[in-house]
Design a protein around this motif. Structure first.
Motif, short mmCIF file in Angstrom:
data_model
loop_
_atom_site.label_atom_id
_atom_site.label_comp_id
_atom_site.label_asym_id
_atom_site.label_seq_id
_atom_site.Cartn_x
_atom_site.Cartn_y
_atom_site.Cartn_z
N ASN A 1 43.37 64.57 75.66
CA ASN A 1 42.01 64.87 76.09
C ASN A 1 41.11 65.16 74.89
O ASN A 1 41.53 65.09 73.73
N GLN A 2 39.86 65.49 75.19
CA GLN A 2 38.88 65.70 74.13
C GLN A 2 39.20 66.93 73.29
O GLN A 2 38.93 66.94 72.08
N ASP A 3 39.78 67.96 73.88
CA ASP A 3 40.15 69.15 73.10
C ASP A 3 41.19 68.79 72.04
O ASP A 3 41.12 69.28 70.90
N CYS A 4 42.13 67.95 72.41
CA CYS A 4 43.15 67.53 71.44
C CYS A 4 42.53 66.73 70.30
O CYS A 4 42.89 66.91 69.13
N ILE A 5 41.59 65.85 70.63
CA ILE A 5 40.93 65.06 69.59
C ILE A 5 40.14 65.96 68.66
O ILE A 5 40.16 65.79 67.42
N SER A 6 39.45 66.94 69.22
CA SER A 6 38.66 67.85 68.38
C SER A 6 39.56 68.64 67.43
O SER A 6 39.24 68.79 66.24
N LEU A 7 40.68 69.13 67.92
CA LEU A 7 41.59 69.89 67.07
C LEU A 7 42.22 69.00 66.01
O LEU A 7 42.35 69.40 64.84
N LEU A 8 42.58 67.78 66.38
CA LEU A 8 43.21 66.87 65.43
C LEU A 8 42.27 66.54 64.28
O LEU A 8 42.66 66.57 63.10
N ILE A 9 41.03 66.23 64.59
CA ILE A 9 40.06 65.92 63.53
C ILE A 9 39.77 67.16 62.69
O ILE A 9 39.62 67.08 61.46
N PHE A 10 39.72 68.32 63.34
CA PHE A 10 39.52 69.57 62.61
C PHE A 10 40.63 69.79 61.59
O PHE A 10 40.38 70.17 60.43
N LEU A 11 41.87 69.53 61.98
CA LEU A 11 43.00 69.73 61.07
C LEU A 11 43.01 68.70 59.95
O LEU A 11 43.32 69.02 58.79
N ILE A 12 42.68 67.45 60.27
CA ILE A 12 42.67 66.40 59.24
C ILE A 12 41.65 66.72 58.16
O ILE A 12 41.91 66.54 56.96
N LYS A 13 40.50 67.21 58.55
CA LYS A 13 39.45 67.51 57.58
C LYS A 13 39.79 68.73 56.72
O LYS A 13 39.14 68.95 55.69
N ARG A 14 40.78 69.51 57.12
CA ARG A 14 41.18 70.68 56.32
C ARG A 14 42.27 70.33 55.31
O ARG A 14 42.82 71.22 54.66
N THR A 15 42.60 69.08 55.19
CA THR A 15 43.58 68.66 54.18
C THR A 15 42.86 68.12 52.95
O THR A 15 41.66 67.84 52.98
N ARG A 16 43.60 67.94 51.88
CA ARG A 16 43.06 67.34 50.67
C ARG A 16 43.34 65.84 50.67
O ARG A 16 44.27 65.38 51.33
N ASP A 17 42.54 65.12 49.90
CA ASP A 17 42.74 63.67 49.84
C ASP A 17 44.11 63.32 49.27
O ASP A 17 44.76 62.37 49.71
N GLU A 18 44.57 64.11 48.28
CA GLU A 18 45.86 63.78 47.66
C GLU A 18 47.03 64.08 48.59
O GLU A 18 48.16 63.62 48.34
N ASP A 19 46.80 64.85 49.66
CA ASP A 19 47.89 65.12 50.60
C ASP A 19 48.31 63.87 51.37
O ASP A 19 49.41 63.84 51.94
N TRP A 20 47.44 62.85 51.39
CA TRP A 20 47.73 61.63 52.14
C TRP A 20 48.26 60.52 51.24
O TRP A 20 48.42 59.38 51.70
N MET A 21 48.53 60.84 50.00
CA MET A 21 49.06 59.84 49.07
C MET A 21 50.57 59.70 49.26
O MET A 21 51.23 60.60 49.81
N PRO A 22 51.15 58.58 48.82
CA PRO A 22 52.61 58.43 48.91
C PRO A 22 53.34 59.54 48.16
O PRO A 22 52.94 59.94 47.06
N GLY A 23 54.39 60.04 48.75
CA GLY A 23 55.16 61.12 48.15
C GLY A 23 54.63 62.50 48.47
O GLY A 23 55.25 63.50 48.07
#
Length: 390
Positions: free
Chosen positions: A44-66
């Motif tokens: 649902n929309q609440d899940c989407i809002s929380l997921l995007i909220f969490l993704i934006k709280r990460t750093r760009d280098e956290d999504w790199m290989p390794g």
């Protein structure tokens, strides 16, 4: 320790396959794809809002290989941000985990914390919410978002075609030679067609509606003799009716056609405008250049040519001025242009320019263009003295 079900266990195994986001794909692109494909992710929309909220709280280098995209935000702060209760946050996180978009990395005391190494990577002893499952499914989510966007564009274009065919049906219902039963049938179809873009209609339903409407317009044009292919013209109004409509008697159609000055089996309009140019009187107020008036009439819409032929047959060959004037007034009426506008344009800019202006509005209408103020558009065209319709 947290009790996990089979779906959450699959999410944890999926997180182990994370090898970084695809090249050229950032976490912001992932957020955009999730937003576009949210209706296909099973949450649902609440899940989407929380997921995007969490993704934006990460750093760009956290999504790199390794690396490992992990978020260890305090539950109280998340609840305060969304104005949720702790129980609701637990339900939303569980739904995201079962949808294989996040996984849980729990500590022995079930607390969330995160430590970073000197190189900026997250240490292995950190605990919180892992976004690795979402990163593994990045290409899948992007494909879903692309299909959703393509469907949206297809819906937009289909609605545009429906609006154009709706205007064409409205134009046909205003023609005097169309029998009453066909006018009523066309008006009923106009009421069925949507007047604005909404999301309540499926694309398949709109396309089927468009196909039926196109077939109706095609049959009505054949009945009026406006189709180039005269071999497939219906001989009566029954051929212009769809299969679901009751057939009308050919006798009533013959009477209606006779009142309009046409045969029951209409033929292709003849180029009577050449006769008009050949029989001008010396004191005519109409253009004296035969080739120019012929070019204008040759480029005119088929409906106007049909009107011209009818008025010529009704008034006679010597009254070509009256025939042209009557045909122009009838055609202008179909375009919501009053006869007084033609007189005003003729007085200001000449009859030839007034004729070109009305025909220009007709050409734009046939192309499906929406003209908010036809009178103002016609007046602006009439001001261009040397314009010749293509």
């Amino acid at each position: 320790m947290r009790k996990i079900n089979n779906l959450q266990l699959q999410a944890q195994r999926l997180a182990e396959e994370f090898r970084g986001l695809p090249p050229g794909f950032s976490k912001y692109d992932l957020c955009d794809a999730i937003t576009a494909a949210q209706g296909w992710l099973g949450v649902n929309q609440d899940c989407i809002s929380l997921l995007i909220f969490l993704i934006k709280r990460t750093r760009d280098e956290d999504w790199m290989p390794g690396r490992h995209p992990l978020v260890a935000w305090n539950r109280f702060l998340i609840c305060h941000h969304f104005d949720w209760s702790d129980d609701k946050l637990g339900r939303v996180e569980k739904d995201l985990s079962e949808a294989q978009l996040i996984s849980f990395v729990d500590s022995s005391n079930c607390k969330r914390f995160m430590n970073r190494n000197n190189d900026g990577s997250i240490s292995d002893d950190s605990a919180g919410i892992s976004l690795a499952p979402c990163g593994v499914r990045a290409l899948e989510i992007q494909a879903l978002a692309h299909s959703v966007n393509e469907e949206g564009r297809a819906l937009f274009d289909t609605y545009g075609e429906i609006f154009a065919i709706r205007g064409e049906l409205q134009r046909l219902t205003a023609l005097r030679e169309l029998p009453h039963e066909l006018v009523q049938l066309a008006k009923a179809k106009i009421k069925e067609l949507p007047q604005r873009r909404t999301r309540k209609h499926a694309l398949s339903y709109l396309r089927s509606m468009l196909a039926v409407s196109n077939e109706m317009v095609k049959n009505l044009n054949r009945f009026l003799g406006l189709e180039n292919d005269t071999q497939q013209q219906p001989a009566s109004a029954e051929a212009a009716l769809p299969e679901s409509a009751p057939a009308s008697s050919s006798k009533s159609v013959s009477h209606a056609a006779a009142r309009c000055g046409r045969d029951a089996s209409p033929a292709k309009p003849r180029p009577q405008y050449r006769k008009f140019a050949e029989h001008k009187s010396p004191d005519s107020n109409f253009p004296k250049d035969d080739s120019k008036i012929i070019r204008i009439l040759e480029a005119s819409p088929d409906v106007f040519k049909a009107y011209l032929e009818q008025e010529h047959d009704r008034l006679g060959q010597r009254n070509w001025q009256s025939s042209l004037q009557k045909a122009l007034e009838r055609y202008a009426g179909d375009l919501s242009l009053h006869a007084s506008l033609i007189q005003r344009m003729s007085a200001l800019h000449g009859y030839e320019n007034a004729l070109q202006a009305v025909l220009a509005v007709g050409h734009m209408s046939e192309k499906g263009a929406h003209i908010s103020h036809p009178a103002a558009y016609a007046m602006s065209v009439a001001k261009q003295r040397n314009r010749v319709l293509q």
